[in-house]
Design an enzyme around this catalytic site. Sequence first.
Site, short mmCIF file in Angstrom:
data_model
loop_
_atom_site.label_atom_id
_atom_site.label_comp_id
_atom_site.label_asym_id
_atom_site.label_seq_id
_atom_site.Cartn_x
_atom_site.Cartn_y
_atom_site.Cartn_z
CB ALA A 27 -1.02 0.05 1.13
N GLY B 278 2.37 2.51 -2.61
CA GLY B 278 1.94 3.17 -3.85
C GLY B 278 0.53 3.72 -3.73
CG ASP B 279 -2.62 1.08 -3.11
OD1 ASP B 279 -2.50 1.20 -4.35
OD2 ASP B 279 -2.77 -0.02 -2.54
O1 RIB Z 1 -1.56 -2.30 -3.42
C1 RIB Z 1 -1.69 -3.15 -2.32
C2 RIB Z 1 -2.93 -3.97 -2.41
O2 RIB Z 1 -2.86 -4.82 -3.53
C3 RIB Z 1 -3.18 -4.88 -1.23
O3 RIB Z 1 -3.90 -4.26 -0.18
C4 RIB Z 1 -3.89 -6.09 -1.85
O4 RIB Z 1 -5.24 -6.20 -1.45
C5 RIB Z 1 -3.76 -5.89 -3.35
O5 RIB Z 1 -4.95 -5.48 -3.91
#
Ligand code: RIB
Length: 306
Positions: free
Chosen positions: A250, A252-253
Amino acid sequence: MNKVTVLGSLNVDTILRFKRFPKAGETLPLTGKSIAGGGKGANQAIAAARAGAQTTFIGKVGHDQEGDFMVKQLTDSGVDDQYVAHSDQAATGSAFILLDSSSENRILIDGGTNQQVTAADVDAAQPAIVASTFLIAQFETPLAATEHGFKLAKAAGTATILNPAPATTAVPASLLALTDLIAPNETETETLTGVHITDERSMIKAATNLQQQGVANVIITVGSHGAFWIRGTEHGFVPAYKVNAVDTTAAGDTFIGALSSVLQSDFSNLATAVRFANRASSLAVQQLGAQPSIPTKAEIQAAERA
Ligand code: RIB
Ligand code: NA
């Protein structure tokens, strides 16, 4: 305050920790096992909301405990869940995150209801898209729904951000034509452009290629090194903060969500927004799990002052 709508996935993440991967035929003990909210879409929405954006999520969960858990993760962080649909057709998405003693992860996914998000689900959320500064999407939900969402966004003057992750498909030209900012990592960049990222010259080459494919603004994230951005002919590289990473899941998210909370809709403050996003992701990598590790605006600002 920016208004952000995220169209994307929700996954319950099962995190398995162990010293090393077993060899064929070998059995090894886990050193840890935990469950956390995840999914690229939900992670990005939670990152945007915690960083201060008014955030709405478009996605789909099953009629199961996992779906209830995922909706709670969104609403606990202040994300509007009114456009999260419930489906009988599949179970809520799940991901298995394999973490050996290096902090790099490997992930296996069961897409579940994420695979069932349709253009009709996106239509239902049109009021949110129209009212938003940004619409953000990734590749864990069907392309047809994303392309439809981006069409609605562009018609309403809402700017679009595409995080082309995971790097499984070639992106259709029709989707790139509707994308205002694309933010791939180095692997995804190579998939999209054929350019192997090694240095700043290769980043300029890849980003220019993406601009030629129709996207005016590009950010290439390069993990612990930092992020390269280009807007028109202006470009720059923002080095990452040096931290001890325990789990990059996460990161990158968190970068995308935090970015969207401070970015101006004309992208004029891209460099400043990238710096803020870098700071947010440097905090996320210092904690285990996707959603538990995503920082709040106060935490990001405190780290900036430290
Ligand atoms: O980018 C990370 C995410 O990728 C994780 O939380 C997992 O669920 C996948 O979707
Ligand atoms: Na993390």
